[in-house]
Enzyme design. Structure first.
Site, mmCIF file in Angstrom:
data_model
loop_
_atom_site.group_PDB
_atom_site.id
_atom_site.type_symbol
_atom_site.label_atom_id
_atom_site.label_comp_id
_atom_site.label_asym_id
_atom_site.label_seq_id
_atom_site.Cartn_x
_atom_site.Cartn_y
_atom_site.Cartn_z
ATOM 1 C CB CYS A 147 41.565 47.643 50.990
ATOM 2 S SG CYS A 147 41.136 46.881 49.400
ATOM 3 C CB CYS A 186 43.104 48.852 47.835
ATOM 4 S SG CYS A 186 41.336 48.536 47.943
ATOM 5 C CG ASP A 187 46.240 50.278 49.832
ATOM 6 O OD1 ASP A 187 46.136 50.892 48.754
ATOM 7 O OD2 ASP A 187 45.560 50.558 50.841
#
Length: 308
Positions: free
Chosen positions: A133, A136-137
């Site tokens: 992701c 997300c990261d």
């Protein structure tokens, strides 16, 4: 017979449990053998509202669970192995310990699993530079090189997003042609930070405690090299955990994601609802999963009230 059973205790399932418990429905949540789902395998989560300094993914899921338990939800760490679903209920579920359980309503929040490369180092370094992701990261990897594995639209989208942070983005694809749409492929090719490695395979993700590079085989020249990077983002798609429900009559799309009606949580079987990544082929974000869990619990509560 139980009023409501929830399958999965990631953000969707655990949030559904909060709402159902507060409504006095005494939900039972089957968490499976990986409680909390994918979020527990990530490091810090910085994009969930209310945590300006970030929060560990496992801690976030457990806090949501504790909140649900506070209102009377019960969590069991067994899997549901099969289901017999009847329009309007009752629905009969087989538990991995051999029990069967009946319920008036069922919320499926079983999640989706990212497809893996299945190469040495991937599992060991997951959450330590290996991610599925970028949204997300990606922000954790400023001014360092990163790798995106894949050749479809998702891979192009991930790579373009990562250019906001990374010093350079290497797209590695096993075929000599991209699977992405022409417009997405051209957009990625025009970006100065993105470099393509076509007809190449990642054979290993290397690093001691964090990712330091990938071992890459160039199939055209039969040449192997180490490509330095600080992160590897796999953009190979997701497999929804929906098979046993599809076998029981739940409608899905061609990829197996559960179909819900009119932006609700309603499936094609009355009394069965879906929430989270198992019915979300697009976003797959914790905050969106939590919101869909709330919708599912509210829809289930209304279904029960209307039937009484």
């Amino acid at each position: 017979m139980e009023k409501i059973v929830i399958i999965g205790n990631g953000p969707a399932g655990a949030t559904a449990a909060i709402y159902a418990a507060r409504a006095g429905l005494k939900p039972i949540v089957f968490a499976g053998n990986v409680p909390g789902g994918l979020l527990t395998q990530t490091g810090d989560v910085e994009n969930f509202p209310g945590f300006p300094n970030g929060i560990n993914g496992f801690d976030l899921v457990m806090d949501i669970q504790f909140q649900a338990e506070k209102f009377g939800a019960m969590f069991e760490y067994e899997e549901i192995t099969s289901a017999k679903l009847s329009p309007g209920g009752p629905h009969t579920l087989t538990v991995s310990d051999g029990r069967t359980i009946e319920c008036r309503t069922l919320i499926i929040a079983a999640g989706a699993a990212p497809r893996r490369l299945d190469v040495p180092g991937e599992e060991r370094l997951y959450g330590k530079g290996v991610s599925s992701c970028a949204t997300c990261d990606g922000a954790f990897y400023k001014d360092v090189p990163v790798v995106v594995a894949g050749g479809g639209d998702s891979a192009m989208e991930e790579a373009l997003f990562l250019t906001r942070f990374a010093s350079e983005v290497h797209i590695i694809h096993r075929r000599d042609e991209l699977r992405a749409s022409l417009i997405m492929a051209e957009r990625a090719k025009k970006h100065p930070k993105i470099k393509f490695h076509l007809n190449c395979l990642i054979t290993e993700i290397v690093g001691d405690n964090t990712v330091s590079g990938v071992r890459m085989l160039d199939k055209t020249f039969d040449k192997e090299e180490i490509l330095p990077c600080s992160a590897v983002f796999t953009a190979l798609g997701h497999t929804p955990c929906s098979k046993i429900f599809k076998d029981a009559g739940i409608e899905t799309d061609v990829s197996g994601f559960i179909t819900v009606k009119n932006n609700s949580s309603l499936t094609n079987i009355p009394g069965v609802f879906a929430a989270g990544d198992c019915c979300d082929p697009r976003y797959r974000q914790a905050v969106i999963a939590a919101g869909s869990g709330a919708k599912a619990a509210m829809d289930a509560e209304k279904f029960i009230a209307d039937a009484e």
